[in-house]
Design an enzyme around this catalytic site. Structure first.
Site, mmCIF file in Angstrom:
data_model
loop_
_atom_site.group_PDB
_atom_site.id
_atom_site.type_symbol
_atom_site.label_atom_id
_atom_site.label_comp_id
_atom_site.label_asym_id
_atom_site.label_seq_id
_atom_site.Cartn_x
_atom_site.Cartn_y
_atom_site.Cartn_z
ATOM 1 N N GLU A 195 81.814 -34.210 -1.438
ATOM 2 C CA GLU A 195 80.753 -34.495 -2.415
ATOM 3 C C GLU A 195 80.653 -33.421 -3.501
ATOM 4 O O GLU A 195 79.556 -32.967 -3.839
ATOM 5 C CB GLU A 195 79.409 -34.658 -1.695
ATOM 6 C CG GLU A 195 79.389 -35.824 -0.722
ATOM 7 C CD GLU A 195 78.090 -35.947 0.046
ATOM 8 O OE1 GLU A 195 77.663 -37.079 0.296
ATOM 9 O OE2 GLU A 195 77.507 -34.915 0.419
ATOM 10 N N GLU A 217 81.138 -42.928 3.340
ATOM 11 C CA GLU A 217 79.911 -42.790 4.126
ATOM 12 C C GLU A 217 78.992 -43.963 3.823
ATOM 13 O O GLU A 217 78.432 -44.067 2.732
ATOM 14 C CB GLU A 217 79.190 -41.466 3.814
ATOM 15 C CG GLU A 217 79.916 -40.234 4.287
ATOM 16 C CD GLU A 217 79.098 -38.958 4.103
ATOM 17 O OE1 GLU A 217 77.889 -39.060 3.796
ATOM 18 O OE2 GLU A 217 79.673 -37.862 4.247
#
Length: 662
Positions: free
Chosen positions: A230, A304
Site C-alpha cells: 500500500e 485484500e
C-alpha cells in the site's frame, strides 16, 4: 468493560450452527457441486454461471510437476484477460492467514479449514521486526518458521502469495519495521534514505535466500510476491518502489510481482513492470475501471477483500454482514476476478506485537486479531465460512474436502492468585539500570547489544526535593509515583501534573508503557517510546536518572519463577487491598488433555497475562475485548503457572470461559 455478554450474537450463531451440523462434520461430510446446505438465514443468492465448473485438482503444488510456466497474466485476443498457471486458466481464490499470529501447533488445522472451504491459495505477510529483532540476528524458529508454514501449505494443496514487505502494515507494531531503525535521528522510513535501504538490503539478503527455493519454478508453492504494501497511501519517494522491485529481482525472485493499493491511491502505488492489484471492502465497478486505466488488458486481482476489520482499545467491536461478504465474492467469481479474503483467519496479537492508530489520539490495536474473519480467532467456523463453502462448492466440479473437526474448548476452575510481587521488589532482579543525566527513550537505551528496547515498559527514577508542576513527554502512557505512592498519570494529551509539596527528598518514578507503535501513515516516522524529552518541575529540567528496562521477556520471568518452582524472588501472600503495578502468581489446573480456553479478567484493570512461557497479550478494562485467547497447545496437563502483570489494582479471580468476549 461494558455490560457483560455471556455470548455474542456471532458466537451463538456459530455454536448453533456447529451443533446442527456436528454429525455431518464428524462423518466427513462434503457438499457435492451445487448442493445447498440449507443454512439458517441464508438467502438464495444468484450463483455464478461460468462456462464450466472449476476443476483445479491437477493445479496443486503436489500434482503440478511441469513448472515451466508460473502464474501469468494473459490477454487472449477477443477474450477477457485472465491468469494462467502452468499454462492452464486459473483464478486465485485466496485467504489470508498470518503464521506469526497462530500457534504453530494449529497451522495445519487453519490451513485444512482454508482448503476445505474451497480456497486454493493462502497469503501471508512476513514481519521484519519479529524476524530481525536485533541487527543481524535473525529468528525463523518455532512460531516464526516461515519456510515450514509455506511448505505445510503446499502439503495441504495450497498455493502461496508472499508479502515480504519490508513494510507490511498488518496492524502490527511499526507496520512490521524493527524499532532499532529509529535509533538514527535522521531516519526516514519507507524511502531510499541510505540508513533505511542499507538495513533493507541486509534483511533481504537473508530473507530472500530463504524464499527463493520455495518459488513455483523451483518446485515450491509461492506463485506471486508482493512489492512492499500500500505504498500509494504513503508515496514520499518515487525511487523507493523501483528500488525494492530491483532488490527482489536481483536476489532471485522470478515469480509474478504485484503491488497492492486501494482505489484512491492506486495511481501513486503502481510501478512499471509489476501487476497492480486493488484492495476494497465491496464490489465497486468504478474501482475496477480505475485499475484498467492504470494497466489495460490485464486480469483483475483483489489483493485484500476486507471481510471484517480490526479493533482498538476503547472503541466498539467491528463486524461485517456475512450476506454482504457472500454477495461480493459471488460477483468476483461471476466476473472472473481473482481475490484474496482478508482475513480468512486473523489469529492473535500475542505478546506486544500489536500496532496502533493515531487520528488525533493514540489507540492501540487490541490483542485479538479476530477481525470478524471467516474463521474466528480460535479457529471456529462462522456463518461466513459456511456461506463461502456453499458458494465455492456450487462452482466446483469436484467435491470439496471434508470439514475438519471442531476445535474443542473448555472452561476450567477459576484461579485465585496466591502470591504477588510489587514492581518495586522486582528491580533487584533486573539488569543494572542505565544511568543517564537526562531521560533516554526506549529505542536508544544502550542495551541488547546496542539495539535498544523494542517493547514493554521503561521505569525512570530520579530524586526530587520539591513539588510543583511536572511536565514530561511520554509515549504512550505513564504512571507517576513518589516512592511507591501513585500521584497521577501522563499521556499524549495530558503532559503535566502537580507534584505535592514535600519536607524531605523523595524518589520520583515514571513508569512508561509502549502501547504499540502506529502502523500506518507518515506518523510511523515519530514512534519513539518512553520519555522523549526532558522532564521538568516548574520549568527546571530534572537530572540524574536511573532507567530500568522492563521488556517482560521469558528470561525475565524465569528469574522470577525458576522451572524448579523454587522462587528466586520473594513473593508475598496477596493482601486484601493491593494498588500499583505488581505481578500476581496463580496455578491454572486443567485435565490430562488440555483444550483451548479464554481468560476472563473481570475484576482486573489493565496489564498482560503470561502462561507457561507465552505472553498472551494485553487486557484492559477499556474494552471492547473482554477475554484473552489461551491455546490448548500451550497448556500442560494438570498444573499451569499464570502470571499477571497488573498496572493499577489487583482483582479477585482469574476466570476461564469456553466463549470469547470480543
Amino acid at each position: 468493560m461494558g455490560p457483560r455478554a455471556r455470548s455474542s450474537p456471532r458466537r451463538r450463531w456459530t455454536r448453533a450452527l456447529a451443533v446442527a451440523f456436528l454429525p455431518l462434520i464428524l462423518s466427513g461430510f462434503a457438499p457435492r457441486p451445487r448442493q445447498k446446505l440449507g443454512l439458517p438465514g441464508a438467502s438464495a443468492q444468484p450463483r455464478p454461471a461460468p462456462s464450466s465448473l472449476f476443476n483445479w485438482s491437477h493445479l496443486t503444488p503436489l500434482e503440478l510437476e511441469d513448472r515451466a510456466a508460473g502464474l501469468e497474466p494473459q490477454s487472449p485476443g477477443g477474450r477477457k484477460p485472465c491468469f494462467t498457471l502452468g499454462g492452464h486458466k486459473f483464478q486465485v481464490f485466496g485467504g489470508s492467514i498470518h503464521y506469526f499470529r497462530v500457534p504453530r501447533a494449529y497451522w495445519g488445522d487453519r490451513l485444512r479449514k482454508l482448503k476445505a472451504c474451497g480456497f486454493n491459495t493462502v497469503t501471508t505477510y512476513v514481519p521484519w521486526n519479529l524476524h530481525e529483532p536485533e541487527r543481524g540476528k535473525f529468528d525463523f524458529s518455532g512460531n516464526l518458521d516461515m519456510e515450514a508454514f509455506v511448505l505445510l501449505a503446499a502439503e495441504m494443496g495450497l498455493w502461496v502469495i508472499l508479502r515480504p514487505g519490508p513494510y507490511i502494515c498488518s496492524e502490527i507494531d511499526l507496520g512490521g519495521l524493527p524499532s532499532w531503525l529509529l535509533q538514527d535521528p535522521k531516519m526516514v522510513l519507507r524511502t531510499t534514505y541510505s540508513g533505511f535501504v542499507e538495513a533493507v538490503d541486509k534483511y533481504f539478503d537473508h530473507l530472500i535466500s530463504r524464499v527463493v527455493p520455495l518459488q513455483y519454478r523451483r518446485g515450491g508453492p509461492i506463485i506471486a510476491v508482493q512489492v512492499e504494501n500500500e505504498y500509494g497511501s504513503f508515496a514520499k519517494d518515487r525511487s523507493y518502489m523501483p528500488y525494492l522491485q530491483k532488490a527482489l529481482l536481483e536476489r532471485g525472485i522470478v515469480e509474478l510481482l504485484m503491488t497492492s493499493d486501494d482505489a484512491e491511491n492506486l495511481l501513486k502505488g503502481h510501478i512499471k513492470g509489476v501487476l497492480a492489484t486493488i484492495n476494497m471492502n465491496s464490489f465497486q465497478k468504478r474501482d475496477f475501471k480505475l485499475l484498467s486505466y492504470v494497466q489495460s488488458n490485464k486480469p483483475i486481482m483483489v489483493m485484500e477483500f476486507w471481510v471484517g476489520w480490526f479493533d482498538t482499545w476503547g472503541s466498539e467491536h467491528k463486524v461485517k454482514n456475512p450476506k454482504d461478504v457472500e454477495e461480493t465474492v459471488t460477483k468476483f467469481i461471476a466476473s472472473e476476478i481473482s481475490f484474496n479474503v482478508y482475513m480468512f483467519h486473523g489469529g492473535t496479537n500475542f505478546g506486544f506485537m500489536n500496532g496502533a492508530t493515531d487520528f488525533g489520539i493514540h489507540q492501540g490495536v487490541v490483542t485479538s486479531y479476530d477481525y470478524d474473519a471467516v474463521l474466528t480467532e480460535a479457529g471456529d467456523y462462522t456463518e461466513k465460512y459456511f456461506k463461502l463453502r456453499r458458494l465455492f462448492g456450487s462452482v466446483s466440479a469436484i467435491p470439496l474436502p471434508p470439514l475438519p473437526e471442531l476445535t474443542p474448548k473448555a472452561e476450567y476452575p477459576s484461579v485465585k492468585p496466591s502470591l504477588y510481587l510489587p514492581l518495586w521488589d522486582v528491580l533487584q532482579y533486573l539488569n543494572e539500570p542505565v544511568m543517564s543525566n537526562t531521560p533516554v527513550n526506549m529505542e536508544n537505551l544502550p542495551i541488547n547489544g546496542g539495539n535498544g528496547q523494542s517493547y514493554g515498559f521503561v521505569l525512570y527514577e530520579t530524586l526530587i526535593c520539591s513539588g510543583g508542576s511536572l511536565r514530561a513527554d511520554v509515549h504512550d502512557t505513564a504512571q507517576v509515583f513518589l516512592n511507591e505512592v501513585n500521584i497521577g498519570h501522563l499521556h499524549d494529551h495530558a503532559k503535566t501534573l502537580t507534584v505535592p509539596t514535600m519536607t524531605t527528598c523523595q524518589l520520583l518514578r515514571i513508569l512508561v508503557e509502549n502501547q504499540g507503535r502506529v502502523n500506518f501513515s507518515w506518523k510511523i516516522q515519530d514512534q519513539r517510546k518512553g520519555l522523549t524529552g526532558s522532564v521538568t518541575i516548574n520549568n527546571t529540567p530534572l537530572q540524574g536518572f536511573a532507567i530500568y528496562s522492563l521488556e517482560m521477556t521469558m528470561s525475565f520471568f524465569e528469574r522470577l519463577c525458576s522451572s524448579s518452582r523454587l522462587r528466586s524472588a520473594t513473593w508475598r501472600p496477596v493482601p486484601k487491598v493491593c494498588l500499583g503495578p505488581a505481578f500476581y502468581l496463580g496455578t491454572l489446573k486443567v485435565d490430562s488433555s488440555p483444550k483451548d480456553t479464554f481468560l476472563r479478567l473481570r475484576t482486573w484493570n489493565s496489564g498482560f497475562a503470561f502462561i507457561n512461557g507465552h505472553n498472551l497479550g494485553r487486557y484492559s478494562i477499556m474494552g471492547p475485548q473482554g477475554t484473552l485467547y489461551l491455546p490448548g497447545a500451550w497448556l500442560h496437563p494438570e498444573d499451569n503457572e499464570i502470571i499477571l502483570f497488573e498496572k493499577r489494582k489487583c482483582g479477585s479471580y482469574i476466570q476461564t470461559t469456553d466463549e470469547p468476549v470480543l
